[in-house]
Design a protein around this motif. Structure first.
Motif, PDB file in Angstrom:
ATOM      1  N   ARG A   1       0.836  -1.199   0.000  1.00  0.00           N
ATOM      2  CA  ARG A   1       0.000   0.000   0.000  1.00  0.00           C
ATOM      3  C   ARG A   1       0.872   1.251   0.000  1.00  0.00           C
ATOM      4  NH1 ARG A   1      -5.223  -0.305   1.244  1.00  0.00           N
ATOM      5  NH2 ARG A   1      -5.220   1.650   2.390  1.00  0.00           N
ATOM      6  N   ALA A   2       1.980   1.204   0.751  1.00  0.00           N
ATOM      7  CA  ALA A   2       2.865   2.366   0.810  1.00  0.00           C
ATOM      8  C   ALA A   2       3.508   2.622  -0.553  1.00  0.00           C
ATOM      9  CB  ALA A   2       3.939   2.152   1.868  1.00  0.00           C
ATOM     10  N   SER A   3       3.927   1.543  -1.223  1.00  0.00           N
ATOM     11  CA  SER A   3       4.569   1.697  -2.533  1.00  0.00           C
ATOM     12  C   SER A   3       3.614   2.298  -3.555  1.00  0.00           C
ATOM     13  CB  SER A   3       5.080   0.334  -3.016  1.00  0.00           C
ATOM     14  OG  SER A   3       5.640   0.441  -4.302  1.00  0.00           O
ATOM     15  N   VAL A   4       2.403   1.758  -3.614  1.00  0.00           N
ATOM     16  CA  VAL A   4       1.418   2.286  -4.559  1.00  0.00           C
ATOM     17  C   VAL A   4       0.984   3.691  -4.125  1.00  0.00           C
ATOM     18  CG1 VAL A   4      -0.856   1.925  -5.587  1.00  0.00           C
ATOM     19  CG2 VAL A   4       0.647  -0.024  -5.173  1.00  0.00           C
ATOM     20  N   GLY A   5       0.901   3.906  -2.805  1.00  0.00           N
ATOM     21  CA  GLY A   5       0.522   5.222  -2.307  1.00  0.00           C
ATOM     22  C   GLY A   5       1.505   6.299  -2.713  1.00  0.00           C
ATOM     23  N   ALA A   6       2.804   5.952  -2.751  1.00  0.00           N
ATOM     24  CA  ALA A   6       3.812   6.922  -3.182  1.00  0.00           C
ATOM     25  C   ALA A   6       3.598   7.301  -4.645  1.00  0.00           C
ATOM     26  CB  ALA A   6       5.209   6.348  -2.986  1.00  0.00           C
ATOM     27  N   MET A   7       3.222   6.325  -5.472  1.00  0.00           N
ATOM     28  CA  MET A   7       2.917   6.630  -6.871  1.00  0.00           C
ATOM     29  C   MET A   7       1.689   7.528  -6.952  1.00  0.00           C
ATOM     30  SD  MET A   7       3.609   2.853  -8.515  1.00  0.00           S
ATOM     31  CE  MET A   7       3.642   3.369 -10.217  1.00  0.00           C
ATOM     32  N   GLY A   8       0.708   7.253  -6.078  1.00  0.00           N
ATOM     33  CA  GLY A   8      -0.482   8.084  -6.061  1.00  0.00           C
ATOM     34  C   GLY A   8      -0.176   9.506  -5.647  1.00  0.00           C
ATOM     35  N   ARG A   9       0.748   9.656  -4.711  1.00  0.00           N
ATOM     36  CA  ARG A   9       1.151  11.007  -4.277  1.00  0.00           C
ATOM     37  C   ARG A   9       1.671  11.793  -5.467  1.00  0.00           C
ATOM     38  NH1 ARG A   9       3.217  14.283   0.203  1.00  0.00           N
ATOM     39  NH2 ARG A   9       3.695  16.220  -0.867  1.00  0.00           N
ATOM     40  N   TYR A  10       2.453  11.148  -6.325  1.00  0.00           N
ATOM     41  CA  TYR A  10       2.975  11.844  -7.492  1.00  0.00           C
ATOM     42  C   TYR A  10       1.833  12.307  -8.399  1.00  0.00           C
ATOM     43  CZ  TYR A  10       5.522  12.866 -11.766  1.00  0.00           C
ATOM     44  OH  TYR A  10       6.022  13.503 -12.873  1.00  0.00           O
ATOM     45  N   ALA A  11       0.820  11.461  -8.552  1.00  0.00           N
ATOM     46  CA  ALA A  11      -0.300  11.829  -9.417  1.00  0.00           C
ATOM     47  C   ALA A  11      -1.049  13.040  -8.859  1.00  0.00           C
ATOM     48  CB  ALA A  11      -1.249  10.644  -9.577  1.00  0.00           C
ATOM     49  N   TYR A  12      -1.287  13.050  -7.556  1.00  0.00           N
ATOM     50  CA  TYR A  12      -1.966  14.200  -6.941  1.00  0.00           C
ATOM     51  C   TYR A  12      -1.116  15.467  -7.095  1.00  0.00           C
ATOM     52  CZ  TYR A  12      -5.614  11.435  -4.612  1.00  0.00           C
ATOM     53  OH  TYR A  12      -6.706  10.641  -4.335  1.00  0.00           O
ATOM     54  N   ASP A  13       0.193  15.341  -6.848  1.00  0.00           N
ATOM     55  CA  ASP A  13       1.073  16.506  -6.996  1.00  0.00           C
ATOM     56  C   ASP A  13       1.079  17.019  -8.434  1.00  0.00           C
ATOM     57  OD1 ASP A  13       1.863  16.615  -4.344  1.00  0.00           O
ATOM     58  OD2 ASP A  13       3.499  15.210  -4.640  1.00  0.00           O
ATOM     59  N   LEU A  14       1.065  16.077  -9.366  1.00  0.00           N
ATOM     60  CA  LEU A  14       1.051  16.446 -10.779  1.00  0.00           C
ATOM     61  C   LEU A  14      -0.203  17.240 -11.116  1.00  0.00           C
ATOM     62  CD1 LEU A  14       2.657  15.943 -13.444  1.00  0.00           C
ATOM     63  CD2 LEU A  14       1.221  13.923 -13.785  1.00  0.00           C
ATOM     64  N   LEU A  15      -1.339  16.782 -10.629  1.00  0.00           N
ATOM     65  CA  LEU A  15      -2.599  17.464 -10.908  1.00  0.00           C
ATOM     66  C   LEU A  15      -2.632  18.836 -10.248  1.00  0.00           C
ATOM     67  CD1 LEU A  15      -5.357  17.242 -12.256  1.00  0.00           C
ATOM     68  CD2 LEU A  15      -6.213  16.114 -10.191  1.00  0.00           C
ATOM     69  N   ALA A  16      -2.166  18.908  -9.001  1.00  0.00           N
ATOM     70  CA  ALA A  16      -2.156  20.194  -8.299  1.00  0.00           C
ATOM     71  C   ALA A  16      -1.252  21.195  -9.006  1.00  0.00           C
ATOM     72  CB  ALA A  16      -1.696  19.999  -6.854  1.00  0.00           C
ATOM     73  N   THR A  17      -0.066  20.728  -9.424  1.00  0.00           N
ATOM     74  CA  THR A  17       0.855  21.616 -10.135  1.00  0.00           C
ATOM     75  C   THR A  17       0.248  22.085 -11.455  1.00  0.00           C
ATOM     76  OG1 THR A  17       2.765  20.521  -9.141  1.00  0.00           O
ATOM     77  CG2 THR A  17       3.162  21.799 -11.139  1.00  0.00           C
ATOM     78  N   GLY A  18      -0.457  21.186 -12.121  1.00  0.00           N
ATOM     79  CA  GLY A  18      -1.117  21.576 -13.356  1.00  0.00           C
ATOM     80  C   GLY A  18      -2.131  22.690 -13.147  1.00  0.00           C
ATOM     81  N   PHE A  19      -2.893  22.607 -12.075  1.00  0.00           N
ATOM     82  CA  PHE A  19      -3.843  23.683 -11.756  1.00  0.00           C
ATOM     83  C   PHE A  19      -3.104  24.993 -11.461  1.00  0.00           C
ATOM     84  CE2 PHE A  19      -7.021  20.280 -10.600  1.00  0.00           C
ATOM     85  CZ  PHE A  19      -7.944  20.637 -11.569  1.00  0.00           C
ATOM     86  N   LEU A  20      -1.971  24.890 -10.736  1.00  0.00           N
ATOM     87  CA  LEU A  20      -1.219  26.106 -10.426  1.00  0.00           C
ATOM     88  C   LEU A  20      -0.701  26.777 -11.688  1.00  0.00           C
ATOM     89  CD1 LEU A  20       0.922  25.249  -7.266  1.00  0.00           C
ATOM     90  CD2 LEU A  20      -1.147  26.653  -7.404  1.00  0.00           C
ATOM     91  N   GLU A  21      -0.263  25.961 -12.650  1.00  0.00           N
ATOM     92  CA  GLU A  21       0.219  26.523 -13.905  1.00  0.00           C
ATOM     93  C   GLU A  21      -0.885  27.292 -14.632  1.00  0.00           C
ATOM     94  OE1 GLU A  21       3.349  26.540 -14.889  1.00  0.00           O
ATOM     95  OE2 GLU A  21       3.880  25.502 -13.033  1.00  0.00           O
ATOM     96  N   ARG A  22      -2.122  26.946 -14.355  1.00  0.00           N
ATOM     97  CA  ARG A  22      -3.261  27.673 -14.941  1.00  0.00           C
ATOM     98  C   ARG A  22      -3.729  28.818 -14.032  1.00  0.00           C
ATOM     99  NH1 ARG A  22      -7.313  22.614 -16.105  1.00  0.00           N
ATOM    100  NH2 ARG A  22      -6.043  21.438 -17.608  1.00  0.00           N
ATOM    101  N   ASP A  23      -2.997  29.051 -12.960  1.00  0.00           N
ATOM    102  CA  ASP A  23      -3.390  30.055 -11.955  1.00  0.00           C
ATOM    103  C   ASP A  23      -4.722  29.709 -11.294  1.00  0.00           C
ATOM    104  OD1 ASP A  23      -1.117  31.652 -12.325  1.00  0.00           O
ATOM    105  OD2 ASP A  23      -2.030  32.618 -14.071  1.00  0.00           O
ATOM    106  N   ASP A  24      -5.013  28.414 -11.203  1.00  0.00           N
ATOM    107  CA  ASP A  24      -6.236  27.956 -10.563  1.00  0.00           C
ATOM    108  C   ASP A  24      -5.883  27.488  -9.147  1.00  0.00           C
ATOM    109  OD1 ASP A  24      -8.587  26.826  -9.725  1.00  0.00           O
ATOM    110  OD2 ASP A  24      -8.847  25.506 -11.463  1.00  0.00           O
ATOM    111  N   VAL A  25      -5.777  28.438  -8.232  1.00  0.00           N
ATOM    112  CA  VAL A  25      -5.383  28.122  -6.859  1.00  0.00           C
ATOM    113  C   VAL A  25      -6.440  27.255  -6.187  1.00  0.00           C
ATOM    114  CG1 VAL A  25      -4.743  29.083  -4.615  1.00  0.00           C
ATOM    115  CG2 VAL A  25      -4.081  30.260  -6.718  1.00  0.00           C
ATOM    116  N   ALA A  26      -7.701  27.544  -6.440  1.00  0.00           N
ATOM    117  CA  ALA A  26      -8.780  26.773  -5.828  1.00  0.00           C
ATOM    118  C   ALA A  26      -8.715  25.310  -6.256  1.00  0.00           C
ATOM    119  CB  ALA A  26     -10.130  27.370  -6.192  1.00  0.00           C
ATOM    120  N   GLY A  27      -8.429  25.068  -7.540  1.00  0.00           N
ATOM    121  CA  GLY A  27      -8.319  23.700  -8.027  1.00  0.00           C
ATOM    122  C   GLY A  27      -7.162  22.961  -7.376  1.00  0.00           C
ATOM    123  N   ALA A  28      -5.996  23.621  -7.261  1.00  0.00           N
ATOM    124  CA  ALA A  28      -4.834  23.001  -6.642  1.00  0.00           C
ATOM    125  C   ALA A  28      -5.096  22.685  -5.176  1.00  0.00           C
ATOM    126  CB  ALA A  28      -3.619  23.925  -6.780  1.00  0.00           C
TER     127      ALA A  28
END
Length: 819
Positions: free
Chosen positions: A390-417
């Protein structure tokens, strides 16, 4: 990728020169140990000679009646997954027992335990075998054999998530006997186990040192195969923590591993070295593309399709700059192939690469692909049976969440991030509540079902005019896309604004915090001169508008270990009240709690702490309530007192925050009274209480990506508490008593918990108390809680003295006269 490379330790090397067995023939007649003599054939096969020939030589030895040849033959069969291995081991054990040869029984049980483990036996069954082997080794009075048994048992406890404390003690004991002149394989095993345990028990510097020692040992023995795998593991360690790795270290180790693997002639290791080198060279590097292509081809040649798919994903990142459409197509092809082959890990890795490349190329479907990757990650994570999985897969999931949040920030969508991060933290919290059984308290009721993520607008509507909410995001440094480093940031939220502050990489932050805490422990004033958190805190503090007097902080990564009350508590216009929470959702749930217990303070003191009982009685004197006598302070007595009927629970006790195993942390009552562990705390049935935990490191714990620190404070919140006050580092009895005295005085005056603590800390600082004596205390949860609205009226001490004096005077005046 990492999991695939760690498996290299289990793979035999390919063919070496055929004359290896002739050398073993000569060695057998000269060997002082029959076991080591026969074992030469097994090692020759592992290093590339023929398994068939090794089996023939060993079978001939068995035919002569030599049980040492039989146990080594069982090793060969075990490595070849031959089901006859078990019967061979059992027969060898029987023969050795009839010969009263406990050393042979021990060696046979080592092999049988490993074979049964690989065949899926229960951890308890394997541990029983290894315990028997340890008893055999001790009966044989052989220090080296005892060390081997200790190392084998430690390895089992490590890989099954057993008793890490015992595993560490066993492995260290084995190390003392194995070094400097013990058998090479024993020294290798000891270093391997200690390195793994160090990584799991928050000893990063020791882990690196042990990994390097393993490389040097393999080099000194001329073992190119183990050198290659050891260097690959070291390179992977550097890649996993790039912020703390020396510049170029991963590439250097990967190139050295490649050279060693080529010398060993191990095709699997060669392919793995090409993959690791491609990753070390970085996404988008043309030289990396060539390494990834060799990796794909190499894994294909040795029949390792899943590893080849990892290589294909890496190749996609490397070719992005020259052909971004082709790179995305390559990643999508890896996803499809992995899905057809049922290779979950490779499929998840490929999905993350495909999502990262889409964000990098500003593709319209980037968000949708990332959401699909998150959904698939969560499903895969839920299917894992072990905590490690679970920890190993969870670490991969963390990257996906960070990726999505960063993508919102690049659009200046603070609420989305902001919403993405809240989803991540809510997911982790639900898991932890389920693990410790905290489903009946405030948080359990809130997160027992699937709540919608807390939105930025919801948070802003809840913030008062003088309140500011700060949430940090410090993801690991690794990235799967070229020209797209991990973004570290914080958001400063007020009722009318949300400001994003970009932060530097976290290189060296953990080590700086460790050194700083060590200086603080000296209490000589040297600690505050070193400000390790300044680069991550200063800009955020400067972004807080003037006039805001309450700060709620969601830390991330190493900042969980920082003294945030001291960092945020000093504003331009005066002090601020600071509290720490796991997420905005948790803060809102806690703030909504409303409870009015009838009792004031229930105090529990440890008689073994010199000032603990006086501290608790002082709190009861100021606020009312009851202090349990140390001899009656037990978990059962606490439950019998109905903890939910008191406004404040004050624990002046020992506490143990187990970093490696948060579920083993505990509040120790006394030598008479036992202890409460997280599962106990989470089922106390609290309902909005204030908990004062004036114990060593009461708010400390292990940091988990997305969820935060797993300390005792979190368990109290899970059990229904509204707010916990505790220390981030060990406190002296007199220091704790001085601070808690001021804290409870403030509570008795009707102050909120965070305000009362801030005032107590200001008071001690003004009096010249060492920074370590007050800055470590922090509020976890809803610091705005006021346990005694309107204050507590206590009969003034001066009035009591005056009344007593008056009574004495009157008594003297009317004293009767003897007749």
């Amino acid at each position: 990728m990492i999991a695939a490379l760690l498996a290299l330790f289990l793979l035999p090397a390919p063919a070496r020169a055929a004359d290896a067995f002739e050398a073993c023939d000569a060695a057998l007649s000269a060997a002082s140990s029959r076991y080591e003599g026969w074992r030469c054939y097994y090692m020759a096969a592992r290093r590339g000679a023929s398994w068939e020939t090794a089996t023939e030589r060993l079978a001939a030895g068995v035919a002569t009646g030599d049980p040492w040849a039989e146990v080594v033959l069982a090793h060969v069969r075990s490595d070849q997954a031959d089901p006859r291995a078990e019967a061979t081991y059992l027969h060898a054990i029987e023969v050795f027992a009839s010969m009263h040869a406990p050393d042979g029984e021990a060696q046979s049980r080592f092999g049988l335990a490993n074979f049964r483990w690989n065949k899926g036996a229960s951890p308890a069954e394997v541990q029983a075998l290894l315990d028997e082997a340890l008893a055999n080794a001790r009966e044989a009075s052989s220090p080296i054999l005892v060390a081997t048994a200790q190392a084998q048992l430690a390895r089992h406890l490590w890989r099954t998530g057993g008793d890490y404390d015992r595993a560490w003690t066993l492995a260290r004991g084995a190390e003392a006997a194995a070094f400097p002149d013990g058998p090479y394989q024993l020294r290798l095993l000891v270093l391997h186990v200690l390195g793994g345990l160090a990584g799991l028990t928050a000893r990063p510097e020791e882990e690196l040192d042990l990994r390097r020692r393993m490389v040097l040992l393999a080099v000194s023995e001329g073992d190119a195969y183990v050198e290659a795998t050891s260097r690959l593991n070291l390179a992977q360690r550097y890649l996993a923590e790039p912020d703390d790795a020396p510049a170029g270290a991963a590439e250097t180790e990967a190139r050295s591993a490649l050279a060693a693997a080529e010398r060993a002639g191990n095709g699997y290791s060669v392919a793995g070295a090409h993959c690791t080198l491609g990753r070390a060279l970085g996404p988008g590097n043309p030289a990396a593309a060539a390494e990834w292509q060799r990796c794909v081809e190499g894994y294909g040649a040795v029949g390792a399709p899943e590893a080849a798919l990892y290589g294909m994903s890496g190749l996609a990142t490397a070719m992005f700059r020259s052909d971004w459409l082709g790179a995305i197509a390559k990643a999508d092809a890896a996803v499809a192939q992995a899905g057809l082959g049922g290779q979950e890990d490779a499929a998840l890795n490929a999905r993350l690469v495909a999502a990262a490349l889409r964000w990098q190329s500003a593709s319209r479907d980037a968000e949708a692909v990332t959401e699909a990757a998150i959904a698939e990650t969560e499903l895969t994570r839920d299917r894992q049976m072990s905590e490690e999985g679970r920890a190993s897969v969870g670490a991969m999931g963390r990257y996906a969440y960070d990726l999505l949040a960063t993508g919102f920030l690049e659009r200046d969508d603070v609420a989305g991030a902001f919403g993405v991060l809240e989803r991540l933290r809510a997911r982790e919290l639900r898991d932890r509540l389920a693990e410790i059984g905290g489903t009946a308290g405030i948080l359990g009721k809130a997160f027992g079902q699937e709540p919608g993520p807390t939105s930025l607008s919801t948070l802003q509507a809840a913030l008062g005019p003088s309140e500011v909410f700060v949430s940090f995001e410090l993801p690991p440094g690794q990235t799967l896309a070229p020209d797209s480093p991990a973004r570290r940031w914080a958001v400063v939220v007020t009722s009318g604004s949300a400001t994003v502050v970009d932060l530097p990489a976290t290189a060296g932050l953990s080590a700086s915090l460790d050194a700083w805490t060590g200086l603080l422990a000296r209490r000589d004033g040297s600690g505050p001169t070193l400000k390790p958190v300044d680069p991550w805190i200063r800009q955020v503090v400067q972004a807080i508008p003037a006039g805001f007097t309450r700060v709620v902080v969601v830390p991330d990564g190493p900042l969980h270990r920082a003294p945030l009350a001291g960092a945020f508590g000093r504003g331009v216009s005066g002090s601020r009240a600071v509290s720490v929470v796991p997420s905005a959702a948790v803060w809102l749930r806690l703030r909504a709690a409303s409870v009015s217990p009838s009792g004031a303070v229930l105090g529990i003191a440890d008689a073994g702490l010199p000032r603990a009982e006086a501290e608790v009685r002082s709190s009861v004197f100021r606020l009312g309530g009851r202090a349990l006598e140390p001899r009656e302070a037990t978990p059962a007595a606490l439950r019998a007192m109905n903890p939910a009927s008191w406004r404040v629970l004050h624990f002046a006790t020992h506490a143990v925050a187990d970093i490696a195993h948060p579920d083993r942390s505990e509040v120790r009552f006394s030598s008479f009274g036992g202890a409460l562990r997280p599962r106990d705390l989470a089922t106390l049935g609290l309902n909005g209480q204030v908990v004062i935990l004036s114990a060593c490191s009461g708010t400390a714990g292990r940091v988990v990506d997305g969820e935060g620190v797993l300390g005792l404070a979190r368990s109290f919140l899970a059990g229904g508490a509204r707010v916990v006050v505790g220390s981030r580092w060990p406190m002296r009895d007199t220091e704790s008593e001085a601070l808690v005295s001021r804290l409870t005085t403030g509570l008795g005056e009707g102050l909120a918990v965070d305000v009362a603590l801030a005032r107590a800390q200001d008071s001690l600082a003004a009096e010249g108390a060492p920074y370590a004596a007050w800055a470590g205390f922090m509020v976890v949860g809803d610091g705005s809680a006021v346990p005694f609205p309107g204050g507590v009226w206590r009969f003034p001490r001066w009035a009591g003295v005056l009344l007593l004096a008056t009574g004495v005077a009157i008594g003297a005046a009317v004293r009767p006269t003897r007749l």
